[in-house]
Write a protein that holds these residues in place. Structure first.
Motif, PDB file in Angstrom:
ATOM      1  N   LEU A 117     -39.106 -14.538 -41.211  1.00  0.00           N
ATOM      2  CA  LEU A 117     -38.585 -13.300 -41.787  1.00  0.00           C
ATOM      3  C   LEU A 117     -38.362 -12.250 -40.699  1.00  0.00           C
ATOM      4  CD1 LEU A 117     -40.904 -13.065 -44.929  1.00  0.00           C
ATOM      5  CD2 LEU A 117     -38.598 -14.006 -44.793  1.00  0.00           C
ATOM      6  N   ASP A 118     -37.677 -11.158 -41.072  1.00  0.00           N
ATOM      7  CA  ASP A 118     -37.462 -10.067 -40.127  1.00  0.00           C
ATOM      8  C   ASP A 118     -38.479  -8.953 -40.307  1.00  0.00           C
ATOM      9  OD1 ASP A 118     -36.608  -9.012 -42.517  1.00  0.00           O
ATOM     10  OD2 ASP A 118     -34.560  -8.573 -41.854  1.00  0.00           O
ATOM     11  N   THR A 119     -39.568  -9.258 -41.002  1.00  0.00           N
ATOM     12  CA  THR A 119     -40.685  -8.332 -41.144  1.00  0.00           C
ATOM     13  C   THR A 119     -41.958  -8.993 -40.650  1.00  0.00           C
ATOM     14  OG1 THR A 119     -41.066  -9.063 -43.428  1.00  0.00           O
ATOM     15  CG2 THR A 119     -39.698  -7.091 -43.118  1.00  0.00           C
ATOM     16  N   VAL A 120     -42.961  -8.178 -40.360  1.00  0.00           N
ATOM     17  CA  VAL A 120     -44.234  -8.696 -39.891  1.00  0.00           C
ATOM     18  C   VAL A 120     -45.359  -7.900 -40.544  1.00  0.00           C
ATOM     19  CG1 VAL A 120     -44.278  -7.175 -37.863  1.00  0.00           C
ATOM     20  CG2 VAL A 120     -45.583  -9.318 -37.838  1.00  0.00           C
ATOM     21  N   ALA A 121     -46.432  -8.576 -40.913  1.00  0.00           N
ATOM     22  CA  ALA A 121     -47.615  -7.926 -41.487  1.00  0.00           C
ATOM     23  C   ALA A 121     -48.631  -7.707 -40.381  1.00  0.00           C
ATOM     24  CB  ALA A 121     -48.210  -8.784 -42.602  1.00  0.00           C
ATOM     25  N   LEU A 122     -49.032  -6.449 -40.176  1.00  0.00           N
ATOM     26  CA  LEU A 122     -49.949  -6.099 -39.086  1.00  0.00           C
ATOM     27  C   LEU A 122     -51.221  -5.472 -39.619  1.00  0.00           C
ATOM     28  CD1 LEU A 122     -47.603  -4.479 -36.389  1.00  0.00           C
ATOM     29  CD2 LEU A 122     -48.566  -6.780 -36.394  1.00  0.00           C
ATOM     30  N   ARG A 123     -52.328  -5.806 -38.970  1.00  0.00           N
ATOM     31  CA  ARG A 123     -53.613  -5.177 -39.281  1.00  0.00           C
ATOM     32  C   ARG A 123     -54.403  -4.990 -37.997  1.00  0.00           C
ATOM     33  NH1 ARG A 123     -59.056  -5.566 -41.289  1.00  0.00           N
ATOM     34  NH2 ARG A 123     -59.443  -7.805 -41.115  1.00  0.00           N
ATOM     35  N   MET A 124     -55.201  -3.935 -37.963  1.00  0.00           N
ATOM     36  CA  MET A 124     -56.091  -3.691 -36.836  1.00  0.00           C
ATOM     37  C   MET A 124     -57.528  -3.793 -37.344  1.00  0.00           C
ATOM     38  SD  MET A 124     -56.432  -0.331 -34.344  1.00  0.00           S
ATOM     39  CE  MET A 124     -54.689  -0.322 -33.937  1.00  0.00           C
ATOM     40  N   PRO A 125     -58.207  -4.908 -37.033  1.00  0.00           N
ATOM     41  CA  PRO A 125     -59.567  -5.109 -37.554  1.00  0.00           C
ATOM     42  C   PRO A 125     -60.615  -4.401 -36.702  1.00  0.00           C
ATOM     43  CG  PRO A 125     -58.922  -6.989 -36.268  1.00  0.00           C
ATOM     44  CD  PRO A 125     -57.734  -6.058 -36.265  1.00  0.00           C
ATOM     45  N   MET A 126     -61.833  -4.419 -37.220  1.00  0.00           N
ATOM     46  CA  MET A 126     -62.982  -3.860 -36.508  1.00  0.00           C
ATOM     47  C   MET A 126     -63.809  -4.983 -35.883  1.00  0.00           C
ATOM     48  SD  MET A 126     -64.358  -1.217 -39.425  1.00  0.00           S
ATOM     49  CE  MET A 126     -63.339   0.079 -40.124  1.00  0.00           C
ATOM     50  N   GLY A 127     -64.822  -4.616 -35.141  1.00  0.00           N
ATOM     51  CA  GLY A 127     -65.889  -5.512 -34.739  1.00  0.00           C
ATOM     52  C   GLY A 127     -65.465  -6.640 -33.818  1.00  0.00           C
ATOM     53  N   PHE A 128     -66.032  -7.837 -34.065  1.00  0.00           N
ATOM     54  CA  PHE A 128     -65.818  -8.979 -33.181  1.00  0.00           C
ATOM     55  C   PHE A 128     -64.343  -9.306 -33.044  1.00  0.00           C
ATOM     56  CE2 PHE A 128     -65.303 -13.428 -32.151  1.00  0.00           C
ATOM     57  CZ  PHE A 128     -66.184 -13.593 -31.085  1.00  0.00           C
ATOM     58  N   ALA A 129     -63.591  -9.254 -34.148  1.00  0.00           N
ATOM     59  CA  ALA A 129     -62.169  -9.588 -34.087  1.00  0.00           C
ATOM     60  C   ALA A 129     -61.444  -8.679 -33.105  1.00  0.00           C
ATOM     61  CB  ALA A 129     -61.550  -9.477 -35.477  1.00  0.00           C
TER      62      ALA A 129
END
Length: 328
Positions: A117-129
């Motif tokens: 697709l021409d979209t992307v799902a982004l997340r900024m996690p906490m901790g170890f990740a």
């Protein structure tokens, strides 16, 4: 002779960073704790590493995955933020919110992460990740660490009971504090389209902008249209021969009859390796579509293992436009 059963190693988070980073660098999978649920992490820039995620989860379909980042700078190299998306990131990152954004040109994430697709799902996690992403200097793809269709895992022991025979390393960060997946939103006409409820509540989001929910038969998330992944060209599946004017999406060492007629040919995997084929699927479809041909002929592809997901996406590409996908 008795066969040994593979069992994943469980390593405490405070001792696992170097080993986890080495495993990801080598193209492997690592189950990691996040604040939501445990994720099955791989290098988001490597198609073969991402393909291993679908393989390990079982009965795979190539739905878009969330790309996890540790800084806004990394996020901006992948997704294009408007003012409202930026406000969401400032308010809820790091944390259990995923934002669907337009994909930037030459983004580093592999097309298998975005399902083409021409979209992307982004997340900024906490901790170890977050620490692991920082160590690697690249985004991680990390859907929930559980077999497809099973309940998401919130402890390392639950991951081991489910996936312990399929992966090598589980990082134990204890019980995940949120316990449900991240909320997924997309900015649409100055409002927030709630694609999946999760760790950030709709009430929290309402403090930033109005929230809308689609009900009934409306499409709410990527992958719900049968033709969602369709190129402009028509797609002819299980082609035993090539017709004049077609381009060929090949698989394995043996060609379809009259393959020399093809205006262009790309082979998903000359050796017949399904993991390599999965990694090449979207880029090869897009490249053949750009050739301007009216039809892409697709050679038969086995339906076992990752072949199920490859055939699922090809069937969607070949489907009549804008018909809802049937789940199998």
């Amino acid at each position: 002779m008795k066969l040994e059963t593979r069992v994943a190693r469980i390593v405490q988070a405070q001792d696992a960073l170097d080993e986890a980073a080495a495993a990801i660098e080598a193209g492997g999978l690592v189950a990691i704790p996040t604040e939501t649920v445990y994720g099955l992490a791989a290098d988001a820039t490597s198609g073969e590493a991402v393909a291993r995620i679908f393989e390990a989860k079982g009965r795979p379909r190539f739905n878009p995955l969330i790309a996890h980042v540790d800084t806004m700078e990394m996020a901006e190299r992948i997704g294009r933020f408007d003012a409202l998306s930026r406000r969401l990131a400032e308010a809820f990152w790091p944390g259990p919110l995923t934002i669907v954004l337009p994909l930037v040109d030459r983004a580093s994430v592999h097309p298998l992460v975005t399902a083409g697709l021409d979209t992307v799902a982004l997340r900024m996690p906490m901790g170890f990740a977050s620490s692991l992403i920082r160590r690697l200097g690249r985004p991680l793809a990390a859907p929930s660490a559980n077999s497809s269709g099973k309940v998401s895992c919130t402890t390392a022991q639950a991951v081991e009971a489910d996936l312990g025979a399929r992966i090598g390393l589980i990082v134990d960060g204890g019980q995940t504090p949120v316990g449900v997946e991240s909320t997924i939103v997309k900015v649409e006409d100055g409002r927030l389209l709630l694609l999946r409820p999760g760790g950030v509540t709709a009430e929290d989001l309402e403090r930033i902008a109005p929230v809308i929910r689609r009900t009934g038969g409306a499409i709410q998330a990527p992958g719900m249209l049968a033709s969602h992944y369709a190129p402009v060209a028509g797609v002819r599946l299980d082609a035993g021969e090539v017709r004049d004017g077609e381009v060929l999406l090949a698989f394995g060492p043996v060609r379809a009859r009259d393959s020399e007629r093809a205006a262009a040919t790309l082979n998903l995997s000359p050796s017949g390796d399904l993991r390599e084929a999965a990694a090449n699927l979207f880029s090869h479809l897009q490249a053949l579509d750009r050739s301007g041909a009216g039809v892409i002929a697709v050679e038969p592809i086995p339906r076992h293992g990752l072949g199920e997901a490859i055939n699922d996406r090809l069937a969607r590409a070949a489907a009549p436009r804008d018909k809802p996908a049937r789940e199998h």
